[in-house]
Design a protein around this motif. Structure first.
Motif, PDB file in Angstrom:
ATOM      1  N   GLU A 162       0.798  -1.290   0.094  1.00 31.32           N
ATOM      2  CA  GLU A 162       0.048  -0.039  -0.154  1.00 31.32           C
ATOM      3  C   GLU A 162       0.821   1.395  -0.026  1.00 31.32           C
ATOM      4  O   GLU A 162       0.335   2.369   0.258  1.00 31.32           O
ATOM      5  N   ARG A 163       2.222   1.101  -0.083  1.00 30.46           N
ATOM      6  CA  ARG A 163       2.958   2.413   0.009  1.00 30.46           C
ATOM      7  C   ARG A 163       2.839   3.089  -1.379  1.00 30.46           C
ATOM      8  O   ARG A 163       2.383   2.640  -2.267  1.00 30.46           O
ATOM      9  N   MET A 164       2.749   4.287  -1.314  1.00 32.07           N
ATOM     10  CA  MET A 164       2.618   5.332  -2.501  1.00 32.07           C
ATOM     11  C   MET A 164       3.802   5.236  -3.245  1.00 32.07           C
ATOM     12  O   MET A 164       4.960   5.586  -2.936  1.00 32.07           O
ATOM     13  N   SER A 165       3.577   5.392  -4.603  1.00 34.89           N
ATOM     14  CA  SER A 165       4.799   5.150  -5.654  1.00 34.89           C
ATOM     15  C   SER A 165       4.902   6.784  -5.766  1.00 34.89           C
ATOM     16  O   SER A 165       4.178   7.650  -5.492  1.00 34.89           O
ATOM     17  N   PRO A 166       6.001   7.147  -6.404  1.00 37.29           N
ATOM     18  CA  PRO A 166       6.219   8.487  -6.982  1.00 37.29           C
ATOM     19  C   PRO A 166       5.268   8.973  -7.727  1.00 37.29           C
ATOM     20  O   PRO A 166       4.914  10.286  -7.720  1.00 37.29           O
ATOM     21  N   ALA A 167       4.623   8.132  -8.772  1.00 37.35           N
ATOM     22  CA  ALA A 167       3.847   8.645  -9.775  1.00 37.35           C
ATOM     23  C   ALA A 167       2.390   9.043  -9.038  1.00 37.35           C
ATOM     24  O   ALA A 167       1.909   9.800  -9.244  1.00 37.35           O
ATOM     25  N   GLU A 168       2.091   8.275  -8.114  1.00 39.08           N
ATOM     26  CA  GLU A 168       0.773   8.329  -7.303  1.00 39.08           C
ATOM     27  C   GLU A 168       0.967   9.582  -6.640  1.00 39.08           C
ATOM     28  O   GLU A 168      -0.049  10.403  -6.513  1.00 39.08           O
ATOM     29  N   LEU A 169       2.134   9.743  -5.948  1.00 42.17           N
ATOM     30  CA  LEU A 169       2.228  11.078  -5.111  1.00 42.17           C
ATOM     31  C   LEU A 169       1.949  12.329  -6.196  1.00 42.17           C
ATOM     32  O   LEU A 169       1.166  13.298  -5.782  1.00 42.17           O
ATOM     33  N   ARG A 170       2.656  12.177  -7.202  1.00 40.68           N
ATOM     34  CA  ARG A 170       2.264  13.198  -8.083  1.00 40.68           C
ATOM     35  C   ARG A 170       0.911  13.571  -8.401  1.00 40.68           C
ATOM     36  O   ARG A 170       0.336  14.417  -8.652  1.00 40.68           O
TER      37      ARG A 170
END
Length: 138
Positions: free
Chosen positions: A16-24
């Motif tokens: 469930e960790r946030m990916s760099p793309a998801e953050l953006r």
């Protein structure tokens, strides 16, 4: 600083960790610049750029903070819709700058771009919503 963010939040499961793309994507969906997100989280804008570039893992606390901000945003959209839906010729003001927004909403930690994103989402649900700027103070 990201250690400070994680210190107040429980760990998120690895899947469930946030990916760099998801953050953006989430940041942009919320109407936030990297600088505005950094200010909200209490980190440097360089740190946000590093997370989004994948140079550093996005801390678990950031995902949880953004989930809370998404809830706050959804409530703000719902509140705006509720206030405007039954108004004949509904009109809402948005702010040109953070300074103008904070003058109107002094307790907010969020930028004018967030407010504009909230109103844009409300406009999808309020037929005929007019959006304008406040009249400049002379």
């Amino acid at each position: 600083m990201s250690d400070k963010i994680d210190a107040v939040w429980p760990a998120v499961p690895a899947d469930e960790r946030m990916s760099p793309a998801e953050l953006r994507v989430v940041r942009e969906y919320l109407g936030l610049t990297g600088e505005a997100l950094a200010a909200y989280l209490g980190v440097s804008s360089r740190t946000v750029r590093h997370w989004e570039a994948g140079q550093f893992a996005v801390p678990d606390g950031v995902r949880l903070e953004l989930e809370q901000l998404e809830e706050i945003t959804a409530r703000a959209v719902d509140d705006a819709v509720a206030q405007l839906l039954d108004v004949p010729e509904p009109t809402v003001l948005v702010y040109r700058s953070d300074e103008e927004y904070r003058a109107a909403q002094p307790d907010t930690r969020l930028p004018a771009s967030w407010h504009r994103a909230v109103i844009a989402r409300a406009a999808d649900r309020v037929p005929g919503l007019a959006i304008d700027y406040p009249q400049p103070v002379s």
